[in-house]
Motif scaffolding. Structure first.
Motif, mmCIF file in Angstrom:
data_model
loop_
_atom_site.group_PDB
_atom_site.id
_atom_site.type_symbol
_atom_site.label_atom_id
_atom_site.label_comp_id
_atom_site.label_asym_id
_atom_site.label_seq_id
_atom_site.Cartn_x
_atom_site.Cartn_y
_atom_site.Cartn_z
ATOM 1 N N PHE A 18 25.130 -70.401 18.310
ATOM 2 C CA PHE A 18 26.302 -69.536 18.277
ATOM 3 C C PHE A 18 25.967 -68.080 18.579
ATOM 4 C CE2 PHE A 18 27.899 -73.137 15.591
ATOM 5 C CZ PHE A 18 28.780 -73.605 16.548
ATOM 6 N N ALA A 19 24.721 -67.667 18.386
ATOM 7 C CA ALA A 19 24.317 -66.327 18.818
ATOM 8 C C ALA A 19 24.365 -66.230 20.343
ATOM 9 C CB ALA A 19 22.913 -66.000 18.298
ATOM 10 N N LYS A 20 24.005 -67.316 21.012
ATOM 11 C CA LYS A 20 24.046 -67.337 22.479
ATOM 12 C C LYS A 20 25.448 -67.597 23.016
ATOM 13 C CE LYS A 20 19.318 -68.904 23.231
ATOM 14 N NZ LYS A 20 18.479 -69.945 23.840
ATOM 15 N N ASN A 21 26.270 -68.288 22.228
ATOM 16 C CA ASN A 21 27.609 -68.701 22.664
ATOM 17 C C ASN A 21 28.638 -68.358 21.590
ATOM 18 O OD1 ASN A 21 26.698 -70.375 25.107
ATOM 19 N ND2 ASN A 21 25.542 -71.286 23.440
ATOM 20 N N GLY B 16 21.524 -75.516 10.088
ATOM 21 C CA GLY B 16 21.895 -74.103 10.048
ATOM 22 C C GLY B 16 21.058 -73.270 11.004
ATOM 23 N N LYS B 17 19.770 -73.552 11.066
ATOM 24 C CA LYS B 17 18.867 -72.819 11.960
ATOM 25 C C LYS B 17 19.317 -72.955 13.411
ATOM 26 C CE LYS B 17 14.231 -73.302 13.839
ATOM 27 N NZ LYS B 17 12.992 -74.083 13.773
ATOM 28 N N LYS C 295 32.181 -74.448 14.761
ATOM 29 C CA LYS C 295 31.041 -74.618 13.849
ATOM 30 C C LYS C 295 31.306 -75.626 12.723
ATOM 31 C CE LYS C 295 27.741 -72.121 11.053
ATOM 32 N NZ LYS C 295 27.227 -70.827 10.628
ATOM 33 N N ASP C 296 32.470 -75.574 12.125
ATOM 34 C CA ASP C 296 32.735 -76.407 10.950
ATOM 35 C C ASP C 296 33.618 -77.614 11.233
ATOM 36 O OD1 ASP C 296 31.194 -74.754 9.237
ATOM 37 O OD2 ASP C 296 32.832 -73.294 9.223
ATOM 38 N N LYS C 297 33.719 -78.015 12.479
ATOM 39 C CA LYS C 297 34.528 -79.194 12.800
ATOM 40 C C LYS C 297 33.867 -80.440 12.207
ATOM 41 C CE LYS C 297 36.559 -79.859 16.690
ATOM 42 N NZ LYS C 297 37.941 -80.033 16.399
#
Length: 85
Positions: free
Chosen positions: A43-46, A36-37, A53-55
């Motif tokens: 995802f903040a950068k991209n 998670g970290k 994310k949940d694939k």
């Protein structure tokens, strides 16, 4: 398989092969809070990639480098820098 042998090496270069980065290190599969970290950072950068994310068909691997070599071949002689971490 990194679960049985976590030692990895990797080479990254650009399209024109002017600069390369080689690294050696250890890899680990990210899970739980640690996953998670790193997902939050990624995802903040991209943000456009957040749909992935949940694939369920992917895994997240963290590589901790212990050696780097950066090679720049634009000039003569080539500039080579090795870093032991």
């Amino acid at each position: 398989n990194i679960l049985t042998n976590p030692n990895v090496s990797l080479v990254v270069t650009n399209q024109d092969i002017i600069t390369t980065v080689q690294l050696e290190g250890t890899a680990s599969l990210l899970e739980g809070e640690e996953l998670g970290k790193y997902q939050n950072i990624h995802f903040a950068k991209n943000p456009y990639l957040s749909k992935l994310k949940d694939k369920s068909d992917q895994c997240w691997i963290l590589i901790r480098p212990n050696w780097l070599r950066i090679t720049d071949i634009k000039g003569v002689p080539w500039k080579v820098e090795e870093i032991k971490l």
